[in-house]
Design a protein around this motif. Sequence first.
Motif, PDB file in Angstrom:
ATOM      1  N   GLY A   1       9.968  -5.544 -10.454  1.00  0.00           N
ATOM      2  CA  GLY A   1       9.626  -5.416  -9.040  1.00  0.00           C
ATOM      3  C   GLY A   1      10.031  -4.082  -8.451  1.00  0.00           C
ATOM      4  N   CYS A   2      11.130  -3.508  -8.938  1.00  0.00           N
ATOM      5  CA  CYS A   2      11.608  -2.226  -8.414  1.00  0.00           C
ATOM      6  C   CYS A   2      10.931  -1.029  -9.077  1.00  0.00           C
ATOM      7  CB  CYS A   2      13.126  -2.111  -8.607  1.00  0.00           C
ATOM      8  SG  CYS A   2      14.078  -3.185  -7.520  1.00  0.00           S
ATOM      9  N   THR A   3      10.204  -1.258 -10.170  1.00  0.00           N
ATOM     10  CA  THR A   3       9.642  -0.141 -10.930  1.00  0.00           C
ATOM     11  C   THR A   3       8.125  -0.178 -11.004  1.00  0.00           C
ATOM     12  OG1 THR A   3       9.983  -1.429 -12.965  1.00  0.00           O
ATOM     13  CG2 THR A   3      11.715   0.117 -12.347  1.00  0.00           C
ATOM     14  N   ALA A   4       7.499  -1.023 -10.204  1.00  0.00           N
ATOM     15  CA  ALA A   4       6.033  -1.091 -10.173  1.00  0.00           C
ATOM     16  C   ALA A   4       5.489  -0.114  -9.141  1.00  0.00           C
ATOM     17  CB  ALA A   4       5.570  -2.510  -9.841  1.00  0.00           C
ATOM     18  N   GLY A   5       4.369   0.477  -9.455  1.00  0.00           N
ATOM     19  CA  GLY A   5       3.715   1.393  -8.522  1.00  0.00           C
ATOM     20  C   GLY A   5       4.598   2.589  -8.183  1.00  0.00           C
ATOM     21  N   ALA A   6       4.797   2.820  -6.893  1.00  0.00           N
ATOM     22  CA  ALA A   6       5.636   3.938  -6.449  1.00  0.00           C
ATOM     23  C   ALA A   6       7.106   3.576  -6.452  1.00  0.00           C
ATOM     24  CB  ALA A   6       5.216   4.387  -5.058  1.00  0.00           C
ATOM     25  N   GLY A   7       7.453   2.403  -6.985  1.00  0.00           N
ATOM     26  CA  GLY A   7       8.850   1.977  -7.004  1.00  0.00           C
ATOM     27  C   GLY A   7       9.244   1.328  -5.693  1.00  0.00           C
ATOM     28  N   SER A   8      10.351   0.605  -5.719  1.00  0.00           N
ATOM     29  CA  SER A   8      10.790  -0.117  -4.530  1.00  0.00           C
ATOM     30  C   SER A   8      12.306  -0.176  -4.491  1.00  0.00           C
ATOM     31  CB  SER A   8      10.223  -1.546  -4.547  1.00  0.00           C
ATOM     32  OG  SER A   8      10.651  -2.289  -3.422  1.00  0.00           O
TER      33      SER A   8
ATOM     34  N   PRO B   1       0.842  -1.197   0.000  1.00  0.00           N
ATOM     35  CA  PRO B   1       0.000   0.000   0.000  1.00  0.00           C
ATOM     36  C   PRO B   1       0.878   1.248   0.000  1.00  0.00           C
ATOM     37  CG  PRO B   1       0.102  -0.923   2.190  1.00  0.00           C
ATOM     38  CD  PRO B   1       0.845  -1.871   1.304  1.00  0.00           C
ATOM     39  N   ALA B   2       0.255   2.415  -0.052  1.00  0.00           N
ATOM     40  CA  ALA B   2       0.996   3.677  -0.046  1.00  0.00           C
ATOM     41  C   ALA B   2       1.861   3.762   1.206  1.00  0.00           C
ATOM     42  CB  ALA B   2       0.027   4.853  -0.106  1.00  0.00           C
ATOM     43  N   GLN B   3       3.143   4.075   1.014  1.00  0.00           N
ATOM     44  CA  GLN B   3       4.094   4.064   2.124  1.00  0.00           C
ATOM     45  C   GLN B   3       3.710   5.057   3.215  1.00  0.00           C
ATOM     46  OE1 GLN B   3       8.457   3.421   1.495  1.00  0.00           O
ATOM     47  NE2 GLN B   3       8.607   5.565   2.088  1.00  0.00           N
TER      48      GLN B   3
ATOM     49  N   VAL C   1      11.748   4.615 -12.282  1.00  0.00           N
ATOM     50  CA  VAL C   1      13.038   4.155 -12.793  1.00  0.00           C
ATOM     51  C   VAL C   1      14.162   5.099 -12.371  1.00  0.00           C
ATOM     52  CG1 VAL C   1      14.359   3.607 -14.885  1.00  0.00           C
ATOM     53  CG2 VAL C   1      11.930   3.010 -14.741  1.00  0.00           C
ATOM     54  N   ARG C   2      13.853   6.382 -12.306  1.00  0.00           N
ATOM     55  CA  ARG C   2      14.899   7.371 -11.970  1.00  0.00           C
ATOM     56  C   ARG C   2      15.522   7.105 -10.604  1.00  0.00           C
ATOM     57  NH1 ARG C   2      11.038  10.989 -14.210  1.00  0.00           N
ATOM     58  NH2 ARG C   2      10.309  11.527 -12.128  1.00  0.00           N
ATOM     59  N   GLY C   3      14.748   6.539  -9.671  1.00  0.00           N
ATOM     60  CA  GLY C   3      15.252   6.369  -8.312  1.00  0.00           C
ATOM     61  C   GLY C   3      15.678   4.959  -7.961  1.00  0.00           C
ATOM     62  N   VAL C   4      15.758   4.051  -8.948  1.00  0.00           N
ATOM     63  CA  VAL C   4      16.138   2.678  -8.596  1.00  0.00           C
ATOM     64  C   VAL C   4      17.513   2.679  -7.936  1.00  0.00           C
ATOM     65  CG1 VAL C   4      14.706   1.472 -10.279  1.00  0.00           C
ATOM     66  CG2 VAL C   4      16.958   2.304 -10.970  1.00  0.00           C
ATOM     67  N   MET C   5      17.664   1.814  -6.941  1.00  0.00           N
ATOM     68  CA  MET C   5      18.841   1.867  -6.083  1.00  0.00           C
ATOM     69  C   MET C   5      20.129   1.482  -6.798  1.00  0.00           C
ATOM     70  SD  MET C   5      18.117  -1.445  -3.663  1.00  0.00           S
ATOM     71  CE  MET C   5      18.013  -3.096  -4.336  1.00  0.00           C
TER      72      MET C   5
ATOM     73  N   CYS D   1      15.765  -0.618  -1.262  1.00  0.00           N
ATOM     74  CA  CYS D   1      16.065  -0.917   0.140  1.00  0.00           C
ATOM     75  C   CYS D   1      15.774   0.272   1.059  1.00  0.00           C
ATOM     76  CB  CYS D   1      17.522  -1.354   0.288  1.00  0.00           C
ATOM     77  SG  CYS D   1      17.849  -2.977  -0.447  1.00  0.00           S
ATOM     78  N   GLN D   2      15.547   1.442   0.466  1.00  0.00           N
ATOM     79  CA  GLN D   2      15.163   2.626   1.224  1.00  0.00           C
ATOM     80  C   GLN D   2      13.693   2.979   1.016  1.00  0.00           C
ATOM     81  OE1 GLN D   2      18.329   2.684  -0.557  1.00  0.00           O
ATOM     82  NE2 GLN D   2      19.082   1.967   1.420  1.00  0.00           N
ATOM     83  N   GLY D   3      12.912   2.006   0.564  1.00  0.00           N
ATOM     84  CA  GLY D   3      11.475   2.233   0.376  1.00  0.00           C
ATOM     85  C   GLY D   3      11.143   2.659  -1.031  1.00  0.00           C
ATOM     86  N   THR D   4      10.078   3.448  -1.167  1.00  0.00           N
ATOM     87  CA  THR D   4       9.615   3.860  -2.493  1.00  0.00           C
ATOM     88  C   THR D   4      10.649   4.754  -3.175  1.00  0.00           C
ATOM     89  OG1 THR D   4       8.436   5.739  -1.549  1.00  0.00           O
ATOM     90  CG2 THR D   4       7.199   3.708  -1.834  1.00  0.00           C
ATOM     91  N   THR D   5      10.618   4.767  -4.516  1.00  0.00           N
ATOM     92  CA  THR D   5      11.626   5.513  -5.277  1.00  0.00           C
ATOM     93  C   THR D   5      11.051   6.723  -6.001  1.00  0.00           C
ATOM     94  OG1 THR D   5      11.310   4.182  -7.285  1.00  0.00           O
ATOM     95  CG2 THR D   5      12.893   3.379  -5.670  1.00  0.00           C
ATOM     96  N   GLU D   6       9.735   6.801  -6.130  1.00  0.00           N
ATOM     97  CA  GLU D   6       9.143   7.891  -6.907  1.00  0.00           C
ATOM     98  C   GLU D   6       9.178   9.204  -6.134  1.00  0.00           C
ATOM     99  OE1 GLU D   6       5.144   8.743  -9.588  1.00  0.00           O
ATOM    100  OE2 GLU D   6       5.036   7.412  -7.864  1.00  0.00           O
TER     101      GLU D   6
END
Length: 439
Positions: free
Chosen positions: A425-432, A305-307, A366-370, A434-439
């Motif tokens: 998995g890292c780019t679905a929804g708000a992104g994912s 769900p929304a972080q 995608v811009r924030g992927v770890m 190790c530091q949480g969402t990426t968007e």
Amino acid sequence: LHSPREHAMSFKYISKNVTYLESTICSKKTQIKTPMSLVQKCVRRHLIVKAQTEKSPDTMEVGRVILGQRQAGSLIPQTLEEMKSDPELQRITKELQEKGQKQLTKEERTKRRRALEGLGLPGFNEILKTSSIEPLKHLPSRIMQINIGLFCNQACVHCHVESSPLRTEMMTRETVDEVLRVLSHSPSVQTLDITGGAPELNSEFRRLVKEARALGMEVIDRCNLTVLLEEGQEDLAQFLADNQVRVVASLPCYSASNVDKQRGNGVFEKSIHGLQDLNALGYGKEGTGLFLDLVYNPGGGFLPPAQASLEVAYKAELKDCFGIVFNNLFTITNMPIKRFADFLHQRNELESYMQLLVDNFNPAAVRGVMCRDLISVRYDGQLYDCDFNQQLDMDVVSSKRSLADIKSLDDLNGSPIYTDSHCFGCTAGAGSSCQGTTE
């Protein structure tokens, strides 16, 4: 409901429907809109009923919920017994021993590719191209994330590194020295992120923490919380506080049944005791400089769900029921790899989960992927683009593939990042990440 008998009779019904509501609100595909406040009320009611029906001389009251007294001793014997009685874990362990990691990874990739092909879905690199996104490359690294061993006192069903008390792979003193050498020559790196297994159970953990802090690094310990109660670790929480280590702790839900289902019987209570120990030292409290973050991951094949909303619910429930405070909640999507991929495959849910991830692809995430500003280091010093690629044995796209090959992480700046279907998995929804969402 008013009488203890009525409470007891309703307990199983409430527990079942709390789990249902969590799944409902976390699923993008469902048409039912369940307000987070309703989930909070149901979970609170579930916990209070549990307290009223289970109170005994061997329990203690903390906040509004009754907890069992702290149990001395290691969790490892219990975990090993649970592994013996779990046919899926037994099968996975046997396959790992017989086939090896590389062969299992190859088979996993084939299953994911066939799932996408069977649904007529594009691959990850193809969808980057059609979205006018350039292939990913490494920026100067801000984070070195190291896995210092796969040995763990737990054997969680969602674990993407397949850790357990049966794993013996551990980072040696010599490799720790290599980590420290490279860190000392990597000016862009600000954070050493230590994971496992249970990283604290590596005999080199404390030396590594002290020397990394002496280099001016922020140090993150990815802690399963139950390790704080392991034999020989009685002073671990104090050590972490003395060295101002940031604790990122796993707590995939704030209800006992969901946590124990994922992580093992009794893990929730031990986790709560661990969090209370950290709070007693100042962790999670404003002005102490001791940061305590929690990690949520879904209990099945659905997106988090929304972080921000879930963080509010976690803080309210943990404070109200257990007197626990913390800083941030990170929501992390389950990657379709390792134990979780097998979990999906055995239930014929891999295709539907891949469909969910692709349908929710978010170019902005995608811009924030770890992987863009992180390098992952395995226990043997091998280098990877991220922790997930490490577990899949997908080497960096470079001739420099181990710590011994480089002077600084800057040596990998600009190198291509190895992407594949699990990257959805890292780019679905708000992104994912190790530091949480990426968007």
